[in-house]
Design a protein around this motif. Structure first.
Motif, PDB file in Angstrom:
ATOM      1  N   ALA A  85       0.828  -1.205   0.000  1.00 56.41           N
ATOM      2  CA  ALA A  85       0.000   0.000   0.000  1.00 56.41           C
ATOM      3  C   ALA A  85       0.860   1.252   0.000  1.00 56.41           C
ATOM      4  N   LEU A  86       1.965   1.248   0.781  1.00 52.80           N
ATOM      5  CA  LEU A  86       2.865   2.393   0.797  1.00 52.80           C
ATOM      6  C   LEU A  86       3.493   2.616  -0.567  1.00 52.80           C
ATOM      7  N   VAL A  87       3.936   1.535  -1.176  1.00 52.07           N
ATOM      8  CA  VAL A  87       4.500   1.646  -2.525  1.00 52.07           C
ATOM      9  C   VAL A  87       3.425   2.134  -3.499  1.00 52.07           C
ATOM     10  N   GLY A  88       2.181   1.705  -3.252  1.00 49.83           N
ATOM     11  CA  GLY A  88       1.087   2.192  -4.077  1.00 49.83           C
ATOM     12  C   GLY A  88       0.902   3.688  -3.967  1.00 49.83           C
ATOM     13  N   ILE A  89       1.099   4.218  -2.762  1.00 51.39           N
ATOM     14  CA  ILE A  89       0.987   5.666  -2.586  1.00 51.39           C
ATOM     15  C   ILE A  89       2.108   6.380  -3.328  1.00 51.39           C
ATOM     16  N   VAL A  90       3.311   5.811  -3.261  1.00 55.80           N
ATOM     17  CA  VAL A  90       4.463   6.437  -3.917  1.00 55.80           C
ATOM     18  C   VAL A  90       4.246   6.533  -5.422  1.00 55.80           C
ATOM     19  N   SER A  91       3.674   5.501  -6.023  1.00 56.83           N
ATOM     20  CA  SER A  91       3.372   5.582  -7.456  1.00 56.83           C
ATOM     21  C   SER A  91       2.029   6.238  -7.704  1.00 56.83           C
ATOM     22  N   GLY A  92       1.139   6.168  -6.693  1.00 57.46           N
ATOM     23  CA  GLY A  92      -0.198   6.734  -6.865  1.00 57.46           C
ATOM     24  C   GLY A  92      -0.219   8.242  -6.846  1.00 57.46           C
TER      25      GLY A  92
ATOM     26  N   GLY B 204     -13.387  20.447 -17.716  1.00 59.15           N
ATOM     27  CA  GLY B 204     -12.936  20.469 -16.328  1.00 59.15           C
ATOM     28  C   GLY B 204     -13.463  19.297 -15.527  1.00 59.15           C
ATOM     29  N   VAL B 205     -14.616  18.767 -15.917  1.00 60.95           N
ATOM     30  CA  VAL B 205     -15.188  17.611 -15.238  1.00 60.95           C
ATOM     31  C   VAL B 205     -14.289  16.393 -15.430  1.00 60.95           C
ATOM     32  N   VAL B 206     -13.735  16.243 -16.609  1.00 63.38           N
ATOM     33  CA  VAL B 206     -12.865  15.100 -16.886  1.00 63.38           C
ATOM     34  C   VAL B 206     -11.637  15.130 -15.989  1.00 63.38           C
ATOM     35  N   ALA B 207     -10.982  16.283 -15.900  1.00 63.04           N
ATOM     36  CA  ALA B 207      -9.806  16.396 -15.040  1.00 63.04           C
ATOM     37  C   ALA B 207     -10.159  16.098 -13.587  1.00 63.04           C
ATOM     38  N   THR B 208     -11.301  16.608 -13.137  1.00 64.66           N
ATOM     39  CA  THR B 208     -11.737  16.358 -11.762  1.00 64.66           C
ATOM     40  C   THR B 208     -12.034  14.879 -11.540  1.00 64.66           C
ATOM     41  N   ALA B 209     -12.693  14.257 -12.515  1.00 63.47           N
ATOM     42  CA  ALA B 209     -13.048  12.845 -12.383  1.00 63.47           C
ATOM     43  C   ALA B 209     -11.809  11.958 -12.369  1.00 63.47           C
ATOM     44  N   LEU B 210     -10.852  12.236 -13.239  1.00 60.49           N
ATOM     45  CA  LEU B 210      -9.624  11.446 -13.255  1.00 60.49           C
ATOM     46  C   LEU B 210      -8.845  11.621 -11.955  1.00 60.49           C
ATOM     47  N   PHE B 211      -8.850  12.825 -11.426  1.00 67.86           N
ATOM     48  CA  PHE B 211      -8.207  13.077 -10.137  1.00 67.86           C
ATOM     49  C   PHE B 211      -8.918  12.284  -9.038  1.00 67.86           C
ATOM     50  N   ALA B 212     -10.255  12.320  -9.058  1.00 67.28           N
ATOM     51  CA  ALA B 212     -11.028  11.606  -8.044  1.00 67.28           C
ATOM     52  C   ALA B 212     -10.756  10.111  -8.097  1.00 67.28           C
ATOM     53  N   GLN B 213     -10.647   9.561  -9.295  1.00 63.71           N
ATOM     54  CA  GLN B 213     -10.389   8.129  -9.429  1.00 63.71           C
ATOM     55  C   GLN B 213      -9.058   7.744  -8.808  1.00 63.71           C
ATOM     56  N   THR B 214      -7.990   8.439  -9.176  1.00 64.97           N
ATOM     57  CA  THR B 214      -6.671   8.093  -8.666  1.00 64.97           C
ATOM     58  C   THR B 214      -6.557   8.377  -7.167  1.00 64.97           C
ATOM     59  N   ALA B 215      -7.206   9.446  -6.695  1.00 64.73           N
ATOM     60  CA  ALA B 215      -7.134   9.779  -5.271  1.00 64.73           C
ATOM     61  C   ALA B 215      -7.820   8.708  -4.426  1.00 64.73           C
ATOM     62  N   THR B 216      -9.026   8.331  -4.804  1.00 67.05           N
ATOM     63  CA  THR B 216      -9.746   7.334  -4.009  1.00 67.05           C
ATOM     64  C   THR B 216      -9.088   5.962  -4.107  1.00 67.05           C
ATOM     65  N   ALA B 217      -8.519   5.636  -5.260  1.00 68.68           N
ATOM     66  CA  ALA B 217      -7.824   4.354  -5.397  1.00 68.68           C
ATOM     67  C   ALA B 217      -6.611   4.296  -4.485  1.00 68.68           C
ATOM     68  N   THR B 218      -5.877   5.406  -4.392  1.00 72.49           N
ATOM     69  CA  THR B 218      -4.693   5.443  -3.536  1.00 72.49           C
ATOM     70  C   THR B 218      -5.069   5.277  -2.076  1.00 72.49           C
ATOM     71  N   VAL B 219      -6.085   6.001  -1.617  1.00 68.28           N
ATOM     72  CA  VAL B 219      -6.517   5.900  -0.225  1.00 68.28           C
ATOM     73  C   VAL B 219      -7.075   4.500   0.064  1.00 68.28           C
ATOM     74  N   ALA B 220      -7.891   3.977  -0.849  1.00 66.50           N
ATOM     75  CA  ALA B 220      -8.495   2.659  -0.637  1.00 66.50           C
ATOM     76  C   ALA B 220      -7.439   1.569  -0.593  1.00 66.50           C
ATOM     77  N   ARG B 221      -6.412   1.715  -1.373  1.00 65.59           N
ATOM     78  CA  ARG B 221      -5.337   0.716  -1.370  1.00 65.59           C
ATOM     79  C   ARG B 221      -4.633   0.691  -0.026  1.00 65.59           C
ATOM     80  N   TRP B 222      -4.392   1.861   0.544  1.00 60.88           N
ATOM     81  CA  TRP B 222      -3.738   1.946   1.844  1.00 60.88           C
ATOM     82  C   TRP B 222      -4.624   1.334   2.940  1.00 60.88           C
TER      83      TRP B 222
END
Length: 419
Positions: free
Chosen positions: A146-153, A246-264
């Motif tokens: 999970a930590l390594v996931g954050i580093v790449s996430g 702008g919605v696309v950029a926000t959505a892509l950010f939301a996807q990667t952000a939640t994936a990083t937190v959920a992985r941890w």
């Protein structure tokens, strides 16, 4: 040293060491290069082709399918050449070709460059990830991955939406150059990394891994969620109305952000309570998020859908990889790496290619909804894995029938979570 055992009985082994910190440099460089261009290249291909011929899907498909092919052969290269040489070559192949994108807008040219970069990416994730897996203590595997996931996430969190945003404001050329430099700059860290050491026992070959249910079931589940990931990063910028860029950029950010937190969160929970119980909820969240994203004309639905998908995707990433590593000895890490990364990249590539053909006939909303339905087919292997969880393999893995012993050393860790 690649020894990750605890120095003292009863003491928790340290998670972050100097070699792991040095490894983070190449993780960040490769992740930044990959994600900065992941959505930009399909946009460039589609614009260059005038929106004809499914160029966006071909670009992402070539990138991911070349990565898949490279991942299946890289363990043998590592066994002969060592981690450092293969990792360094991978960073060069991932970065340098990006400078060539502006030379021509032809689809064949773009697809060729994507294929070369995909091969380089395969080298970085298998050779570099092998070091990552060896440097993470087994007792803290879920948390370590999970930590390594954050580093790449974190780089992906920034680079994926930033690439789309920059391309719209400064053009494609500077974004391509930035992606090239990110990977090439990381090459300087490679000579300081430890190289391959032999692990006890014979490694299980990739073909044997595909025949082992305890490894195949998590592979299938992860491949299904990766299929939707490839669709979102490739087609979300095209599916959402252009007035809502702008919605696309926000959505892509939301996807990667939640994936990083959920992985941890999944990693910490898995180390304490076991990871397998999270597999079905993670799959359900990923499918539900994909279905919600089908409402492409609703900015709220798109952002919430991609965020929910990110939660499920992050959980499934951590759970599947942790389960697979726990089911093999250290000599089988290379096989786990190849299978897990195969699932990621084959899923993304197949998703991009298939979705493009489907959306051309049904439209984007219906195609997203059908994707969610397809994802639910993975409930069967996920449920069976939960009910028939198998004990770890014997300490000496058998030689595969195809004669492939795989790597003699530890294999690849998480990627897009651990590049």
């Amino acid at each position: 040293m690649l020894d990750s055992s605890a120095g003292r009985a009863g003491a928790r082994p340290p998670l972050v060491t100097r070699p792991l910190l040095l490894r983070f440099v190449s993780i960040v460089g490769a992740s930044t290069s990959f994600y900065l261009l992941l959505s930009v290249v399909p946009l460039y291909a589609e614009a260059s082709s005038g929106g004809r011929g499914g160029a966006a899907g071909l670009a992402t498909g070539a990138l991911m399918l070349a990565t898949v092919g490279g991942e299946l052969v890289t363990p043998r290269l590592v066994a002969r050449l060592g981690y450092r040489l293969v990792l360094g070559a991978g960073l060069v192949l991932l970065g340098a070709p990006a400078f060539a994108f502006p030379v021509s807008g032809g689809t064949a040219w773009i697809v060729t460059i994507c294929a070369v970069r995909g091969l380089g990416f395969a080298f970085t994730v298998v050779a570099g990830g092998a070091l990552t897996a060896a440097l993470v203590p087994a007792e803290r595997r879920g948390e370590g991955l999970a930590l390594v996931g954050i580093v790449s996430g974190v780089p992906s969190l920034v680079a994926l939406p930033l690439g789309v945003w920059l391309a719209a404001r400064v053009g494609y050329g500077p974004v391509f150059a930035a992606g090239a430099v990110a990977a090439l700059a990381a090459v300087v860290s490679v000579p300081g990394l430890p190289d391959r050491e032999a692990a006890p026992g014979r490694g299980m070959g990739v073909a044997a891994g595909f025949r082992t249910g305890a490894l195949l079931r998590p592979t299938l589940v992860f491949a299904t969620t990766a299929l939707a990931a490839g669709i979102l990063v490739t087609f979300l910028p095209l599916a959402v109305p252009s007035a809502s860029a702008g919605v696309v950029a926000t959505a892509l950010f939301a996807q990667t952000a939640t994936a990083t937190v959920a992985r941890w969160v999944a990693g910490r929970h898995g180390d304490r309570h076991g990871p397998s119980v999270l597999l079905l909820p993670g799959l359900a969240a990923a499918a539900g998020g994909t279905l919600l994203t089908a409402l492409t004309h609703s900015p709220v639905a798109v952002v919430l859908g991609t965020a929910l998908f990110g939660v499920g995707f992050g959980v499934v990433q951590n759970v599947t990889l942790t389960l697979m590593y726990a089911r093999v000895p250290a000599s089988g890490y290379g096989t786990v790496s190849a299978l897990w990364n195969f699932a990621f990249d084959a899923g993304m590539g197949a998703g991009a290619l298939g979705f493009g053909l489907l959306a051309a006939r049904s439209g984007y909303p219906a195609a997203f909804a059908l994707t969610a339905a397809v994802m639910l087919t993975a409930v069967l292997p996920a449920w069976r894995d939960r009910r028939t969880e198998e004990p770890p393999e014997p300490r000496t893995a058998p030689r595969s029938e195809d004669g492939d012993e795989g790597e003699t050393g530890p294999g690849n860790g998480a990627r897009r979570t651990a590049v």
